[in-house]
Structures are given as structure tokens and as C-alpha cells.
Design an enzyme around this catalytic site. Structure first.
Site, PDB file in Angstrom:
ATOM      1  N   ARG A 233       0.841  -1.188   0.000  1.00  0.00           N
ATOM      2  CA  ARG A 233       0.000   0.000   0.000  1.00  0.00           C
ATOM      3  C   ARG A 233       0.883   1.246   0.000  1.00  0.00           C
ATOM      4  O   ARG A 233       2.059   1.198   0.364  1.00  0.00           O
ATOM      5  CB  ARG A 233      -0.920   0.007   1.218  1.00  0.00           C
TER       6      ARG A 233
ATOM      7  N   LYS B 270      -1.035  -2.508   8.188  1.00  0.00           N
ATOM      8  CA  LYS B 270      -2.173  -1.970   8.932  1.00  0.00           C
ATOM      9  C   LYS B 270      -2.292  -2.673  10.280  1.00  0.00           C
ATOM     10  O   LYS B 270      -1.900  -3.830  10.439  1.00  0.00           O
ATOM     11  CB  LYS B 270      -3.458  -2.162   8.117  1.00  0.00           C
TER      12      LYS B 270
ATOM     13  N   HIS C 109      -4.075   2.357  -4.873  1.00  0.00           N
ATOM     14  CA  HIS C 109      -4.419   0.934  -4.923  1.00  0.00           C
ATOM     15  C   HIS C 109      -4.514   0.413  -6.352  1.00  0.00           C
ATOM     16  O   HIS C 109      -4.737  -0.785  -6.554  1.00  0.00           O
ATOM     17  CB  HIS C 109      -5.747   0.685  -4.204  1.00  0.00           C
TER      18      HIS C 109
ATOM     19  N   ARG D  96      -1.883  -2.148  -6.824  1.00  0.00           N
ATOM     20  CA  ARG D  96      -2.167  -3.307  -5.966  1.00  0.00           C
ATOM     21  C   ARG D  96      -3.287  -4.143  -6.573  1.00  0.00           C
ATOM     22  O   ARG D  96      -3.197  -5.385  -6.607  1.00  0.00           O
ATOM     23  CB  ARG D  96      -2.544  -2.799  -4.574  1.00  0.00           C
TER      24      ARG D  96
ATOM     25  N   HIS E  92      -3.879  -9.985   3.303  1.00  0.00           N
ATOM     26  CA  HIS E  92      -5.211  -9.740   3.845  1.00  0.00           C
ATOM     27  C   HIS E  92      -5.409 -10.537   5.130  1.00  0.00           C
ATOM     28  O   HIS E  92      -5.024 -11.707   5.204  1.00  0.00           O
ATOM     29  CB  HIS E  92      -6.289 -10.136   2.836  1.00  0.00           C
TER      30      HIS E  92
ATOM     31  N   TYR F 191     -12.027  -9.951  -5.623  1.00  0.00           N
ATOM     32  CA  TYR F 191     -11.351 -10.364  -6.847  1.00  0.00           C
ATOM     33  C   TYR F 191     -11.974 -11.628  -7.439  1.00  0.00           C
ATOM     34  O   TYR F 191     -11.562 -12.054  -8.526  1.00  0.00           O
ATOM     35  CB  TYR F 191      -9.869 -10.614  -6.565  1.00  0.00           C
TER      36      TYR F 191
END
Length: 424
Positions: free
Chosen positions: A270, A294, A367, A370, A393, A402
Site C-alpha cells: 500500500r 495496517k 491501490h 495493488r 489480507h 477479486y
């Protein structure tokens, strides 16, 4: 233009260069404070040419103070706007006079020559409320340093919207105040789905500390996630390579921008993770990179030869003389770290414009690369679990967006469409 003076003396009208030298040598009321003002920028590795430009701008501002009869001890940040009204705006991509004026006035305040404008009671009360709220976010909510400024910023905007410059009376807040504020913000930022979250946290804090009689956070509506109905924004593999090649060929700071985008295009980082990389996060011997992700979580990713070459080229050729431990810093002095990931958005927009590519929506976020990596993985047969591992994730639901890109897989699970006379 040549003119005759008495006694046959010939004089020549001053040229632009001579006028600039005369104005640069003109002494104004701020002259005693210029050496210290210049030393602050020399200590931060500003070039001599830039410091000379700052000195010229500062003297022009000093001339404005002399004309207005304002002494350096009486100057304030508020009077700059009034003094700049009669000054023509500078050309684009030049150092503006009002910018240097604000820096000079702040320098005079820092060294004790000028006095800051005293805060009003309303400003003091608001600052105290926001300070307590920030302490609550750190100690009780456990928010990361990256998220706290956003939450406090929305709290400040909410107070400004509801109370203006008057004393903030939180006891009189009503559910309609929160709803109208969200409508006001979302008119200009429909893509921001975090407004409701930030407002709820602030209202929960007000209720918890007794500033409101009821928990107004329960009245804040959810924001419709209309963007989730669309496919993830992405570029084709050829488009990604065109963007990277365009950025790499930039003669000024191509090595830095190329390394930043390559980390996102190859490793799926990111934008905030890219600008947070420290020099010590790279283990050159083992070929691994520590990613500050994150939720204060750290991951270790392998560095490919391509990414390693890009990083080493940037460190050798472009990174400025700075003691900062952050990997990517500004191109101009004082070579500081970037405040946020907006630099990546700017780089991407310029590269897309230069390569003639038009994204599916006007908005281009960091993004994009990404999503492009995830899309390429899905199209080459990678499973959703593998995509989630690459993108790091924490929840499978984050990877499910996706699944809509796997057209062949969707055909296998698609149900026949019912029509009259039998399924088709």
C-alpha cells in the site's frame, strides 16, 4: 534607454538585473534578523541558490512592512493577508512571497521578537477538547499513529461546522447535527466511507466523558458502499509496464518514483506502507523487507532482484543528504519524509496522463497497482487464498472482491437462467 544629464554625463536606465541587485541590497526593518533566518535553512541542507531567493523575498516583505509602518515586534500572521492584497500573484512553480512571509513571521515569533496572537477562550476550549480526544484514541482505542490525525481532523471539522468560532457547547448537540455534517462532507467526498466511522468515534467519546447526555453515535447512519458494486480498478500487464517505464525515465527523480511504484506493482504494498519503510527494514543479506502494515502488524516479504536493484539505485544516486532514517524522502531540501501517500497518487496521475491511459473511473488511487497485481494473479490461475497471502489480507472477505474477475470460475458455478419452457 539613454538620457543626457547636466555636465554631459550619460546615464543608462537600470536593467532588470540591476534593479534586482538594488532591491536585494535594500535594507529593511527585518535586516537584523535575516542571518539567523538564513541559518535555519542552511542547517536543513537547503541550497545556496534557494536561500538567496528566500532572502530576496524576505526583504520584499520587509519593504511592505516599512511602507505599512509595522515594526517586526508588532507583525503577526494575521496581517500577512492584508499586506499581500496589493502584491501581484507570482507565476506558477515559483516561491510565493506570502509563503516566505509566513515563515519569516513564524521565525520572529520563535526567537521572541514578535508575539503570537493570543487564543480566544473558544479556541482554548476547543484545543483542550481535541487534546483529550487524541489521548483517548491513543490510550483507550489503541489507534495507530497513521489513523489518529484523520479521526481528530474529522472531529475538528465537525466542531467547526456546528459551532464555528464560538464556544463549543457539546451538551446541545442533537442527532440532526451529526447527520447534516455527514451530508455536508459526503457532497464533496462521496467515495469516503470512513466519515461515519470517525464521527461515531467522536460522539462515543463525548458520551463516555459525559459531554453529551445520550449516545449520539447510535443516530449516525451508514454510508452506502456503491463503489463495491464495481470491479476493482486495475491496469493490464502492458499498462503497468508502460507506467513503470514512464516513471523510470524521469530525469529528475525517476529512481525514487520508480522504486516506490515497483514495490506496489511487484509486492502489492500500500502507499502508506511504502512511505513508512525505514532504512533498517531492509535485510540485504537475506533479501527480505519488513513491511509496517495496517493494525501495527509487521510482515516480512522477499525482495526480488528487480526491486532490490531499484532500491539500491535510488539510495546511491538520488537520495539527498539527510540524517532521516526513512527510505523515501522529498527531492528538495530539507529532504523530509512524506506526510502521507498522496505523493503516490500524484505520480500515478502524471504517468497515466503521459502514457495516454484512461482509468475506468476519474479517480486514480494508489491501490491501482495493488489491484492490478491481484488481477494478474487471478487471470494466471492463482487461487483466492494465494492472492490473499500476497496482499497480506487478514480477512478472506477482503480478497473476495477479486472473485468477480475469475470469469472462467464464475461460469462453472453460474446457475442456468430460467425461461419459459425450460432452463437455458
Amino acid at each position: 534607454m539613454i538620457a543626457l544629464r547636466p555636465f554631459g554625463i550619460i546615464s543608462v536606465a537600470p536593467t532588470t538585473w540591476s534593479t534586482k541587485v538594488m532591491s536585494d541590497n535594500l535594507e529593511t526593518c527585518i535586516e537584523p534578523y535575516l542571518p539567523a533566518f538564513e541559518r535555519t535553512y542552511a542547517a536543513e541542507n537547503y541550497t545556496a541558490r534557494t536561500i538567496i531567493t528566500y532572502r530576496c523575498r524576505a526583504r520584499k516583505f520587509g519593504a511592505l512592512l516599512d511602507q505599512a509602518g509595522i515594526a517586526p515586534s508588532s507583525v503577526t500572521l494575521d496581517c500577512i493577508e492584508a499586506l499581500m492584497r496589493e502584491v501581484p500573484r507570482a507565476r506558477k512553480n515559483t516561491i510565493r512571497l506570502d509563503t516566505i512571509a509566513r515563515r519569516l513571521v513564524q521565525h520572529l515569533i520563535d526567537i521572541g521578537v514578535a508575539q503570537p496572537v493570543p487564543f480566544t477562550e473558544a479556541e482554548i476550549a476547543r484545543a483542550a477538547l481535541l487534546t483529550d480526544f487524541e489521548t483517548y484514541l491513543v490510550k483507550q482505542r489503541g489507534l495507530s499513529p497513521r489513523s489518529i490525525p484523520h479521526t481528530v481532523g474529522f472531529a475538528r471539522r465537525f466542531l467547526d461546522y456546528r459551532f464555528g468560532k464560538t464556544m463549543p457547547d457539546t451538551a446541545c448537540l442533537r442527532p440532526a447535527d451529526a447527520i447534516s455534517f455527514m451530508e455536508h462532507v459526503l457532497i464533496s467526498a462521496r467515495r469516503d466511507k470512513t466519515v461515519a466511522t470517525h464521527v461515531r468515534i467522536f460522539l462515543q467519546y463525548l458520551f463516555g466523558c459525559g459531554a453529551t447526555a445520550t449516545n449520539l453515535a447510535l443516530s449516525v447512519p451508514k454510508v452506502a458502499k456503491v463503489w463495491g458494486a464495481r470491479l476493482p480498478r486495475h491496469l493490464s500487464p502492458e499498462g503497468v509496464e508502460a507506467v513503470l517505464a514512464c516513471v523510470r525515465d524521469n530525469p529528475r527523480h525517476g529512481a525514487r518514483d520508480y522504486a516506490m511504484l515497483l514495490l506496489m506493482a511487484r509486492l502489492g504494498l500500500r502507499a502508506a506502507e511504502v512511505i513508512a519503510i525505514q532504512l533498517g527494514d531492509i535485510d540485504w543479506r537475506s533479501g527480505e523487507l519488513t513491511v509496517r502494515g495496517k493494525g501495527k502488524l509487521h510482515d516480512r516479504l522477499p525482495i526480488t532482484v528487480e526491486v532490490g536493484d531499484a532500491l539500491s539505485t535510488y539510495l546511491r544516486e538520488e537520495r539527498g543528504p539527510t540524517t532521516c532514517r526513512t527510505m523515501f524522502v522529498t527531492h528538495r531540501a530539507p529532504h523530509r519524509p512524506f506526510k502521507d501517500g498522496q505523493i503516490v497518487n500524484a505520480i500515478l496521475k502524471d504517468a497515466l496522463k503521459a502514457t495516454g491511459q484512461k482509468p475506468v473511473t476519474p479517480y486514480v488511487g494508489s491501490h491501482l497497482l495493488r489491484h492490478s497485481l491481484a488481477t494478474r494473479l487471478v487471470n494466471t490461475g492463482a487461487s483466492l487464498d494465494e492472492v490473499g497471502d500476497v496482499l497480506r489480507h487478514r480477512a478472506r472477505s477482503s480478497t473476495m472482491i477479486y472473485a468477480r474477475l475469475d470469469i472462467d470460475g464464475l461460469r462453472l458455478v453460474a446457475q442456468p437462467w430460467p425461461v419459459a419452457g425450460g432452463a437455458q
